[in-house]
Scaffold this motif. Structure first.
Motif, PDB file in Angstrom:
ATOM      1  N   GLY A  64       2.025  36.571 -23.534  1.00  0.00           N
ATOM      2  CA  GLY A  64       2.828  36.433 -22.315  1.00  0.00           C
ATOM      3  C   GLY A  64       2.114  35.764 -21.163  1.00  0.00           C
ATOM      4  N   ARG A  65       0.782  35.600 -21.262  1.00  0.00           N
ATOM      5  CA  ARG A  65       0.091  34.935 -20.152  1.00  0.00           C
ATOM      6  C   ARG A  65       0.468  33.461 -20.125  1.00  0.00           C
ATOM      7  NH1 ARG A  65      -5.959  35.733 -20.988  1.00  0.00           N
ATOM      8  NH2 ARG A  65      -5.274  35.810 -23.148  1.00  0.00           N
ATOM      9  N   ARG A  66       0.510  32.944 -18.906  1.00  0.00           N
ATOM     10  CA  ARG A  66       0.888  31.535 -18.757  1.00  0.00           C
ATOM     11  C   ARG A  66      -0.066  30.850 -17.783  1.00  0.00           C
ATOM     12  NH1 ARG A  66       5.455  30.349 -16.505  1.00  0.00           N
ATOM     13  NH2 ARG A  66       6.155  32.374 -15.764  1.00  0.00           N
ATOM     14  N   ALA A  67      -0.190  29.552 -17.933  1.00  0.00           N
ATOM     15  CA  ALA A  67      -1.111  28.798 -17.075  1.00  0.00           C
ATOM     16  C   ALA A  67      -0.706  27.339 -17.035  1.00  0.00           C
ATOM     17  CB  ALA A  67      -2.546  28.913 -17.597  1.00  0.00           C
ATOM     18  N   LEU A  68      -1.146  26.683 -15.980  1.00  0.00           N
ATOM     19  CA  LEU A  68      -1.027  25.226 -15.894  1.00  0.00           C
ATOM     20  C   LEU A  68      -2.428  24.648 -16.027  1.00  0.00           C
ATOM     21  CD1 LEU A  68       0.536  22.603 -15.236  1.00  0.00           C
ATOM     22  CD2 LEU A  68       0.076  23.069 -12.821  1.00  0.00           C
ATOM     23  N   ASN A  69      -2.634  23.808 -17.041  1.00  0.00           N
ATOM     24  CA  ASN A  69      -3.918  23.118 -17.232  1.00  0.00           C
ATOM     25  C   ASN A  69      -3.767  21.670 -16.800  1.00  0.00           C
ATOM     26  OD1 ASN A  69      -6.174  24.587 -18.856  1.00  0.00           O
ATOM     27  ND2 ASN A  69      -4.250  25.296 -19.762  1.00  0.00           N
ATOM     28  N   TYR A  70      -4.694  21.219 -15.986  1.00  0.00           N
ATOM     29  CA  TYR A  70      -4.719  19.766 -15.728  1.00  0.00           C
ATOM     30  C   TYR A  70      -6.169  19.305 -15.600  1.00  0.00           C
ATOM     31  CZ  TYR A  70      -5.121  21.122 -10.775  1.00  0.00           C
ATOM     32  OH  TYR A  70      -5.520  21.683  -9.598  1.00  0.00           O
ATOM     33  N   ALA A  71      -6.413  18.069 -16.031  1.00  0.00           N
ATOM     34  CA  ALA A  71      -7.771  17.531 -16.091  1.00  0.00           C
ATOM     35  C   ALA A  71      -7.967  16.520 -14.963  1.00  0.00           C
ATOM     36  CB  ALA A  71      -8.004  16.862 -17.437  1.00  0.00           C
TER      37      ALA A  71
END
Ligand code: NAD
Length: 501
Positions: free
Chosen positions: A134-141
């Motif tokens: 259920g954990r969520r995240a936004l990844n950006y490089a």
């Protein structure tokens, strides 16, 4: 000090003298055309420090749009200074004017425009991450410049190859220290003037002159303040540079030698193939890493292709680079000619038949001290011949018959190099099939040296490490920091995307 053209180093926006001075000799007639100020370890150190200072200053905070605009200004100034750059390039290399104007100088400006386009439209790698728990995240490089980039380049296409690296390096926000070849110091020195005129901040672009071992090349490659080396040149030099950067574990991007094959099938348009092959063997006196030195020809058309190529070789006109009828310049230097001549001798000693050429031409007393060589074709060679295994880097090719597609692919791939190949056929299925099985970075079909600057350029095996061109260049000249933002629990993205019916 003599009244010869003086070519100085460019450090922190100033031209500076070297620790020693060496002569640059014209390959056209052996005269001294310039004096080059060789950078000692102190000058190289000053250049690396100037580049670092630029990165920690305003340049390090420059916006992408500013850099793209700057690159376009550099391209404009190159075009304004095209005649100066052209004369500099011809003085160093003896290339025919038409080729230098069309190939070398034109591409220099294009390299900057292409890099501006790429950086202006480059996006960020980003991912919306959802884990099973259920954990969520936004990844950006976030791309960051590599830092201080050492740019070490050869003599064959001096300005073209230099700008091919400098443009994406600056687009990505790096500062560079450039080491042109000792044989071609002129256009890099003029490029420093171009940079200043275009408004490139001091320290972002630096030039150090000199040779490789025990000179500016080695001082640059071993300098602990250099964050990475981009190099074009011989495979053995690439190996030496790898050893130089190893103690500091620095990344390298290498465009190295080639021993490129062309495969001509009996179904090819023979006139088109002969035309393309003669360009690919003889352009720039065979001194392009992409030049063809091995030609495999299907049995039924072997004799007609050999005859066609011999005729084309005899039509080449060697001589004054500024004469309209000249098609072919000299080799770069007496030393390089001695190497090429040793291969001409070796080919014959190993049983090759000389179809055309094979020696040093007599172009009269004015050019007698130049580094001239006859365009040369051999038959009677096979893949065990030295001239079919080593990169000669001259206007030479071995012509070998084959029977059937499998044999052609096996012969073409039987090399330690893997830069480029050309396939000549009118059978569309065969074109895709054979091109796809070439163990090379670039495979052409029914053409040669047709480049789209957005496509990946580089080699396999002894021909290099990494790819440059378009977004592929950004991979080396920048390094990402990935940011991962934990998102609050709540509806999954998309769950509430549709209005109620
Ligand atoms: P080279 O390797 O002798 O020299 C290239 C550059 O490296 C020069 O500036 C030289 O001074 C420097 N250098 C030499 N030894 C060094 C060392 N130990 N440390 C640091 N720098 C050093 O190559 P060259 O004779 O100038 O050029 C011809 C070669 O370049 C051919 O092998 C050709 O295939 C290759 N080349 C490859 C490509 C490509 O894109 N793959 C393009 C052009 C040329």
């Amino acid at each position: 000090m003599s009244r010869q053209v003086q070519l100085r180093n460019f450090v922190a926006g100033e031209f500076v003298a070297g620790t020693a001075v060496f002569d640059k000799v014209s390959p056209v007639d052996g005269t001294v055309v310039a004096q080059v100020h060789e950078a000692g370890a102190d000058v190289v150190d000053a250049a690396v420090k100037a580049a670092r200072a630029a990165l920690t200053g305003a340049w390090g905070r420059s916006r992408v749009a500013e850099r793209a605009a700057l690159l376009r200004r550099i391209a404009d100034v190159i075009e304004d200074r095209a005649d100066d750059l052209l004369r500099a390039e011809i003085r160093d290399t003896g290339k025919p004017e038409k080729q230098a104007r069309e190939l070398d100088i034109g591409r220099a400006a294009l390299n900057f425009r292409a890099a501006a386009d790429v950086i202006a439209s480059a996006g960020l790698d980003s991912f919306l991450t959802e884990l099973p728990d259920g954990r969520r995240a936004l990844n950006y490089a976030v791309p960051k410049p590599l830092g201080v980039v050492g740019v070490i380049v050869p003599w064959n296409l001096p300005l073209l190859l230099l700008t091919w690296k400098v443009a994406p390096a600056l687009a990505s926000g790096n500062a560079v220290v450039v080491k042109p070849s000792e044989e071609t110091p002129s256009s890099a020195t003029l490029l420093a003037e171009v940079m200043a005129e275009a408004g490139v901040p001091d320290g972002v672009f630096n030039v150090v002159h000199g040779r490789g071992p025990g000179s500016a090349g080695e001082f640059l490659a071993t300098h602990p303040g250099v964050d990475g080396i981009t190099f074009t040149g011989e495979s053995a030099t690439g190996a030496a540079i790898m050893r130089s950067v190893a103690p500091h574990v620095r990344p390298v991007s290498f465009e190295l030698g080639g021993k490129n094959a062309a495969v001509v099938f009996a179904d090819a348009d023979i006139e088109q193939a002969v035309d393309g092959l003669s360009r690919s063997i003889f352009t720039n006196t065979g001194q392009v890493c992409l030049c063809t030195e091995r030609v495999y020809i299907e049995e039924p058309v072997f004799d007609s292709v050999v005859a066609g190529l011999a005729e084309r070789a005899r039509e080449l006109r060697l001589g004054d680079p500024y004469a309209a009828e000249t098609t072919t310049g000299p080799l770069i230097s007496a030393a390089h000619r001695a190497k090429v001549v040793s291969y001409l001798d070796r080919a014959v000693a190993e049983g090759a038949s000389v179809v055309v050429g094979g020696g040093i031409p007599d172009l009269g007393p004015d050019l007698a001290a130049g580094a001239w060589i006859e365009p040369t074709l051999w038959t009677g060679v096979d893949n065990t011949s030295t001239v079919m295994r080593d990169e000669v880097f001259g206007p030479v090719a071995g012509l070998v018959p084959f029977t059937g597609e499998e044999e052609a692919i096996r012969l073409a791939n039987d090399t330690a190099f893997g830069l480029a190949a050309a396939v000549w056929t009118t059978d569309l299925d065969r074109a895709h099939r054979v091109a796809g099985r070439m163990h090379v970075g670039m495979a052409w079909v029914n053409t040669w040296y047709l480049r789209d600057l957005r496509s990946p350029f580089g080699g396999m095996g002894l021909s290099g490490i990494g790819r440059e061109g378009g977004r592929h260049s950004l991979g080396f000249y920048s390094q990402p920091t990935n940011v991962c933002i934990g998102l609050a629990a709540g509806p999954r993205p998309g769950e509430h995307g549709w209005p109620a019916a």
